[in-house]
Design an enzyme around this catalytic site. Structure first.
Site, short mmCIF file in Angstrom:
data_model
loop_
_atom_site.label_atom_id
_atom_site.label_comp_id
_atom_site.label_asym_id
_atom_site.label_seq_id
_atom_site.Cartn_x
_atom_site.Cartn_y
_atom_site.Cartn_z
N HIS A 92 81.03 -11.42 94.43
CA HIS A 92 79.59 -11.05 94.69
C HIS A 92 78.71 -12.03 93.56
CE1 HIS A 92 81.11 -7.09 96.85
NE2 HIS A 92 81.46 -8.35 97.62
N HIS A 251 78.52 -10.05 105.14
CA HIS A 251 79.37 -10.02 104.06
C HIS A 251 80.46 -10.86 103.68
CE1 HIS A 251 80.03 -7.92 100.11
NE2 HIS A 251 81.36 -8.18 100.65
N ASP A 255 81.14 -13.11 100.41
CA ASP A 255 82.36 -13.16 99.79
C ASP A 255 82.82 -14.84 99.69
OD1 ASP A 255 82.60 -10.70 98.97
OD2 ASP A 255 84.23 -10.13 100.75
N HIS A 278 89.90 -13.56 100.81
CA HIS A 278 89.79 -14.28 99.46
C HIS A 278 91.09 -15.01 99.28
CE1 HIS A 278 86.48 -11.72 98.45
NE2 HIS A 278 87.15 -10.60 98.64
#
Length: 320
Positions: A92, A251, A255, A278
């Site tokens: 973030h 969001h 990310d 991720h």
């Protein structure tokens, strides 16, 4: 709140130089997993330093460069480990740094994780703008994607393609009554203004059943509806609801922007992803950097020829 000048675009020809902050600034937040207070400080850095983390709670700790090759854990967040020292949940903050076009910055943190703040990048954006941005005496470097690279695991995939600017496209696939099927795809044509207005305030989200399980293992102790969208089997539990109809997928783009900035430079390319996270984002960056035929490092003498639009340093102010 953030306030824009009347000029929505860069109106005058200016040199496209590297950026840092004008002055050091600090804040205290809560660690998502520890639930404990975490001190965070930003300090200006010289040209070509890049983004560097440092553990202020460890005397003589080794600085940790923001590099995709130092990501050793991608369980629910991106976590850097170097010289036995760890800094977690960096995405973030890195998204805010990328969104504002900051090239050189020292981030001192008093724990093994960046504070969660409100679960979005907006508090970090506000903090950096309070510190002020300044241009440095060196041209800003970009990484231009010159060959399509795709990574895939099961049905999940992510890719970067050649493109004149920077665009991010993301699709999620949640079969859940609280996540509308009509709002599971989003696109961002990157600019500082688009990032701040359309992406920076999109919050992280989690399912109540998963949060309860994590807490049994002493994780997510700082998680709450103050810093995440919480969903049970049928509903969003936050009284205020969503900030955007498609906040979930926004969001995921937030990310991804932070994960991609671990490539070391602002990107010129088109990012497309389906159900990526991720781990896959990091795999993509590593795959690109593994072959110099995939990219080139470029600079631009002025903002007119630069295909990415950064607002001028006086184009955003913080009020209140």
């Amino acid at each position: 709140m953030l306030h824009y000048s009347n000029c929505n675009k860069i109106c005058e020809k200016t040199v496209m130089n590297q950026r840092t902050i004008k002055t050091a600034i600090a804040v205290t937040g809560t660690g998502l997993h520890s639930g404990q207070p975490v001190d965070l400080e930003f300090q200006p850095q010289p040209i070509d330093t890049g983004i560097v983390f440092e553990r202020s709670d460890i005397v003589g700790s080794t600085p940790i460069p923001a590099s995709a090759f130092l990501v050793q854990d991608t369980m629910m967040s991106s976590n850097l480990v170097f010289g036995g020292t760890r800094v977690g949940t960096v995405e973030h903050l890195l998204s805010a740094i990328a969104g504002l076009g900051v090239d050189n910055l020292l981030i001192r943190v008093s724990a093994s994780e960046i504070p969660i703040m409100d679960g979005s990048a907006a508090p970090f954006v506000g903090l950096l703008l309070q510190a002020g941005l300044c241009e440095q005496d060196a041209l800003k470097k970009f990484i231009r994607i010159v060959r399509t690279v795709r990574v895939k695991v099961d049905d999940k995939w992510a890719e970067l393609r050649p493109y004149s600017g920077f665009e991010l496209n993301f699709e999620i696939d949640f079969d859940h009554p609280a996540i509308d099927k009509d709002f599971q795809h989003a696109q961002l044509q990157f600019s500082t203004q688009n990032f701040i207005e359309q992406l920076s305030s999109a919050r992280t989200f989690g399912f109540l059943r998963d949060i309860e399980a994590m807490r049994q293992n002493n994780l997510a102790l700082g998680g709450s509806m103050d810093n995440a969208i919480v969903i049970d089997e049928a509903n969003i539990l936050n009284e205020e609801g969503l900030r955007f109809n498609d906040e979930f997928v926004r969001h995921k783009i937030l990310d991804a922007l932070g994960d991609l900035y671990l490539i070391g430079y602002p990107i010129l390319g088109r990012f497309n992803a389906y159900k990526s996270g991720h781990a896959l984002n990091n795999l993509l960056v590593r795959e690109i950097l593994s072959d110099h035929n995939n990219f080139e490092i470029v600079t631009f003498d002025d903002n007119v020829t630069c295909p990415i639009e950064y607002l001028p340093l006086n184009g955003i102010t913080v009020e209140g």
